[in-house]
Scaffold this motif. Structure first.
Motif, PDB file in Angstrom:
ATOM      1  N   GLN A  29     -81.538  39.178 -28.332  1.00  0.00           N
ATOM      2  CA  GLN A  29     -81.329  40.080 -29.474  1.00  0.00           C
ATOM      3  C   GLN A  29     -79.963  39.810 -30.086  1.00  0.00           C
ATOM      4  OE1 GLN A  29     -80.327  44.210 -28.560  1.00  0.00           O
ATOM      5  NE2 GLN A  29     -81.498  44.923 -30.345  1.00  0.00           N
ATOM      6  N   PHE A  30     -79.939  39.568 -31.397  1.00  0.00           N
ATOM      7  CA  PHE A  30     -78.686  39.452 -32.124  1.00  0.00           C
ATOM      8  C   PHE A  30     -78.453  40.828 -32.751  1.00  0.00           C
ATOM      9  CE2 PHE A  30     -75.155  37.296 -33.477  1.00  0.00           C
ATOM     10  CZ  PHE A  30     -75.294  35.974 -33.915  1.00  0.00           C
ATOM     11  N   ILE A  31     -77.215  41.320 -32.739  1.00  0.00           N
ATOM     12  CA  ILE A  31     -76.889  42.556 -33.457  1.00  0.00           C
ATOM     13  C   ILE A  31     -75.720  42.274 -34.394  1.00  0.00           C
ATOM     14  CG2 ILE A  31     -76.107  44.940 -33.312  1.00  0.00           C
ATOM     15  CD1 ILE A  31     -77.365  45.149 -30.561  1.00  0.00           C
ATOM     16  N   HIS A  32     -75.990  42.433 -35.712  1.00  0.00           N
ATOM     17  CA  HIS A  32     -74.944  42.331 -36.724  1.00  0.00           C
ATOM     18  C   HIS A  32     -74.602  43.737 -37.180  1.00  0.00           C
ATOM     19  CE1 HIS A  32     -75.645  38.006 -36.947  1.00  0.00           C
ATOM     20  NE2 HIS A  32     -74.603  37.916 -37.738  1.00  0.00           N
ATOM     21  N   TRP A  33     -73.400  44.182 -36.811  1.00  0.00           N
ATOM     22  CA  TRP A  33     -73.008  45.541 -37.181  1.00  0.00           C
ATOM     23  C   TRP A  33     -71.539  45.536 -37.547  1.00  0.00           C
ATOM     24  CZ3 TRP A  33     -71.894  50.529 -34.074  1.00  0.00           C
ATOM     25  CH2 TRP A  33     -72.090  51.632 -34.919  1.00  0.00           C
ATOM     26  N   GLY A  34     -71.194  46.250 -38.635  1.00  0.00           N
ATOM     27  CA  GLY A  34     -69.793  46.312 -39.066  1.00  0.00           C
ATOM     28  C   GLY A  34     -69.698  47.121 -40.340  1.00  0.00           C
ATOM     29  N   MET A  90     -88.279  45.668 -25.418  1.00  0.00           N
ATOM     30  CA  MET A  90     -88.770  44.538 -26.212  1.00  0.00           C
ATOM     31  C   MET A  90     -88.921  43.286 -25.337  1.00  0.00           C
ATOM     32  SD  MET A  90     -87.155  42.911 -29.707  1.00  0.00           S
ATOM     33  CE  MET A  90     -85.743  42.050 -29.039  1.00  0.00           C
ATOM     34  N   GLY A  91     -88.095  43.233 -24.266  1.00  0.00           N
ATOM     35  CA  GLY A  91     -88.158  42.075 -23.377  1.00  0.00           C
ATOM     36  C   GLY A  91     -87.011  41.101 -23.577  1.00  0.00           C
ATOM     37  N   ALA A  92     -85.961  41.557 -24.293  1.00  0.00           N
ATOM     38  CA  ALA A  92     -84.793  40.677 -24.474  1.00  0.00           C
ATOM     39  C   ALA A  92     -84.051  40.511 -23.155  1.00  0.00           C
ATOM     40  CB  ALA A  92     -83.848  41.262 -25.518  1.00  0.00           C
ATOM     41  N   LYS A  93     -83.597  39.291 -22.895  1.00  0.00           N
ATOM     42  CA  LYS A  93     -82.840  39.025 -21.656  1.00  0.00           C
ATOM     43  C   LYS A  93     -81.350  38.886 -21.953  1.00  0.00           C
ATOM     44  CE  LYS A  93     -85.971  38.686 -18.379  1.00  0.00           C
ATOM     45  NZ  LYS A  93     -85.973  39.582 -17.221  1.00  0.00           N
ATOM     46  N   TYR A  94     -80.997  38.667 -23.216  1.00  0.00           N
ATOM     47  CA  TYR A  94     -79.578  38.643 -23.583  1.00  0.00           C
ATOM     48  C   TYR A  94     -79.383  39.208 -24.963  1.00  0.00           C
ATOM     49  CZ  TYR A  94     -80.005  33.926 -25.955  1.00  0.00           C
ATOM     50  OH  TYR A  94     -80.329  32.843 -26.755  1.00  0.00           O
ATOM     51  N   MET A  95     -78.155  39.618 -25.238  1.00  0.00           N
ATOM     52  CA  MET A  95     -77.817  40.234 -26.524  1.00  0.00           C
ATOM     53  C   MET A  95     -76.503  39.652 -27.017  1.00  0.00           C
ATOM     54  SD  MET A  95     -75.673  42.642 -28.066  1.00  0.00           S
ATOM     55  CE  MET A  95     -75.156  43.984 -27.030  1.00  0.00           C
ATOM     56  N   ILE A  96     -76.436  39.358 -28.317  1.00  0.00           N
ATOM     57  CA  ILE A  96     -75.222  38.803 -28.927  1.00  0.00           C
ATOM     58  C   ILE A  96     -74.736  39.835 -29.954  1.00  0.00           C
ATOM     59  CG2 ILE A  96     -74.235  36.880 -30.219  1.00  0.00           C
ATOM     60  CD1 ILE A  96     -76.785  35.240 -29.406  1.00  0.00           C
ATOM     61  N   ILE A  97     -73.525  40.353 -29.783  1.00  0.00           N
ATOM     62  CA  ILE A  97     -73.003  41.398 -30.682  1.00  0.00           C
ATOM     63  C   ILE A  97     -71.823  40.862 -31.493  1.00  0.00           C
ATOM     64  CG2 ILE A  97     -71.622  42.356 -28.741  1.00  0.00           C
ATOM     65  CD1 ILE A  97     -72.846  44.358 -31.819  1.00  0.00           C
ATOM     66  N   THR A  98     -71.807  41.200 -32.788  1.00  0.00           N
ATOM     67  CA  THR A  98     -70.682  40.815 -33.638  1.00  0.00           C
ATOM     68  C   THR A  98     -69.459  41.640 -33.261  1.00  0.00           C
ATOM     69  OG1 THR A  98     -71.540  42.431 -35.217  1.00  0.00           O
ATOM     70  CG2 THR A  98     -71.994  40.092 -35.674  1.00  0.00           C
ATOM     71  N   THR A  99     -68.474  40.979 -32.636  1.00  0.00           N
ATOM     72  CA  THR A  99     -67.224  41.698 -32.355  1.00  0.00           C
ATOM     73  C   THR A  99     -66.368  41.735 -33.621  1.00  0.00           C
ATOM     74  OG1 THR A  99     -66.115  39.635 -31.691  1.00  0.00           O
ATOM     75  CG2 THR A  99     -67.187  40.920 -29.952  1.00  0.00           C
ATOM     76  N   LYS A 100     -66.406  40.602 -34.356  1.00  0.00           N
ATOM     77  CA  LYS A 100     -65.669  40.499 -35.628  1.00  0.00           C
ATOM     78  C   LYS A 100     -66.424  39.518 -36.511  1.00  0.00           C
ATOM     79  CE  LYS A 100     -61.917  37.832 -36.229  1.00  0.00           C
ATOM     80  NZ  LYS A 100     -60.511  37.332 -36.176  1.00  0.00           N
TER      81      LYS A 100
END
Ligand SMILES: COc1ccc([C@@H]2N[C@@H](C)[C@@H](O)[C@H]2O)cc1
Length: 449
Positions: A29-34, A90-100
């Protein structure tokens, strides 16, 4: 080949346990938040069709107005545990979060800038609670970091003057400080997903980037860094000037997928994918095609069938809510994964000839083979071509192992499986093949299930 000081430091795949774990994720899962989630693609009543997280760059969007959005950041609905639960289901095994992201706004309390969450009405660290919540449900966390930083006075896209070079030295120091700070604050981080490294200025920083990568890997042994981070001696990224992959996996597949195994060059890789055509950050008005769960499952399966991971993007809104379209997709993908994840987790490429009905995956441990069928032939006959000396001993439906099939041999090493398709099937089916070959393939050392 060229002698490079800062080219690839390793040829071929990493084989250590951390990378093995990464290789077997399948779904991320990618999460783009800001801050860009606040305007959500609109400003002063105007609709901006470009990528919502780039709105600061679109003409007509006054930079200083964007740069004051931090004064409005107060996501009352932010619930990291709920996000983690949804990703788990959902079954995601990893997540990538926007730190900046490129705007330079930091979702963690950074010692090295005031442009961060502590100076917003919300005031608290976002990254820490997310790392904690995802770790708690067993989803590994990776940190997205944009080197390009529109907020920092020292950032330059190219270095032309002495002043540029002096300013950029400060920017490099700042970048190093922030990266080491992130790894210090969040030591369970499994890797970094770099972006914003295409600038000419950064391409001149082979030595700095190489040393920084070494320093980060010393801080967290086994840390996973893809091919987008560092440039080589000649400013080449992803692949060095000898054509060798730099970093631990290839990060070139953004909103696109390889068609063949050859295109992957046998490297580890991930595909990061938006749900609409091209929106990573929250856009309140998705126009154009929005992918269905069927399409996203096919991209996931295609990725795994070619030895890659598939990372689906989520863009929470300015209040910290996951939008309803993404929630629905996560639910549908999770339902399919609940029944079929055996064909995804720990699986990868099988060197049998690709067939029209869909994709093969192979379990790297057991050698079990999965036929994941998306395109049913009208006559129900699924063609299989095997390498020499492979016979298809046990073939059965993943969802009901009592539903077995006797392949019809139509040529040497060529078979039909006659599947009783019925009109009500609307999601990909999985057929399991437990092959046995006259000579057990040493790599597989296949054991009976
Ligand atoms: C065409 O140039 C770009 C530059 C940056 C991006 C960023 N990479 C994605 C992972 C998102 O973060 C997007 O903003 C996309 C296209």
């Amino acid at each position: 080949s060229l002698t490079l000081k800062h080219g690839a430091h390793r040829l071929g795949k990493r084989t250590d346990p951390m990378m093995e774990r990464w290789r077997n994720y399948g779904l991320g899962q990618f999460i783009h938040w800001g801050l860009y989630a606040i305007p959500g693609g609109h400003w002063n009543g105007a609709y901006y069709g470009g990528a919502a997280e780039w709105i600061r760059a679109w003409k007509g969007m006054p930079n200083e107005q964007y740069d004051n959005l931090y004064k409005e950041f107060d996501p009352a609905e932010f619930d990291p545990k709920a996000w983690a639960e949804q990703a788990k289901d959902m079954g995601a095994k990893y997540m990538i979060i926007t730190t900046k992201h490129h705007d330079g706004f930091c979702l963690w309390p950074s010692e090295f800038t005031d442009y961060d969450v502590t100076n917003t009405p919300y005031g608290n660290d976002i990254i820490g609670p997310l790392v904690e919540a995802y770790d708690a449900v067993g989803i590994d966390v990776y940190l997205y970091f944009s080197v390009m930083d529109w907020n920092h006075p020292g950032y330059r896209s190219k270095l032309e003057t002495i002043n540029d070079k002096e300013a950029y030295e400060e920017f490099k120091e700042f970048t190093r400080n922030q990266l080491l700070e992130l790894l210090e604050r969040y030591p369970t981080t499994k890797g970094l997903w770099f972006d914003g490294t295409w600038d000419a200025a950064w391409k001149e920083q082979a030595d700095f980037a190489d040393n920084l990568a070494t320093e980060m890997r010393e801080m967290i042994p086994g840390l996973i860094i893809g091919s987008r981070f560092r440039p080589d001696d000649y400013g080449n990224r992803h692949f060095d000037s000898n054509g060798d992959l730099m970093g631990d996996y290839e990060q070139g597949w953004e909103r696109k997928l390889p068609e063949t195994y050859e295109e992957t060059k046998g490297n580890d890789w991930d595909c990061v994918m938006t749900v609409p055509e091209n929106q990573w950050g929250y856009h309140s008005d998705w126009r154009g095609h929005v992918k269905t769960s069927y399409e996203l499952i096919e991209m996931l399966v295609k990725s795994v069938s070619l030895d890659g991971n598939f990372v689906m993007n989520f863009g929470p809104n300015g209040q910290g809510e996951i939008r309803q379209e993404e929630t629905q997709l996560a639910k549908e993908i999770g339902e399919w994964m609940d029944k079929n994840n055996e064909a995804i987790y720990g699986c990868g490429y099988l060197d049998w000839e690709k067939q029209d009905w869909g994709y093969y995956t192979k379990d790297r441990q057991t050698g079990k083979i999965y036929m994941i069928v998306f395109n049913r032939p009208l006559n129900g006959a699924l063609k299989i071509k095997t390498p020499d000396k492979v016979s298809l001993d046990k073939v059965y439906s993943l969802k009901d192992s009592s539903q077995s099939f006797v392949p019809e041999e139509i040529h040497k090493n060529e078979f039909f499986i006659h599947y009783p398709f019925s009109e009500h099937i609307d999601s990909p089916i999985v057929i399991v093949i437990e092959p046995s070959s006259n000579e057990i393939d040493q790599n597989n050392s296949y054991q009976k299930a």
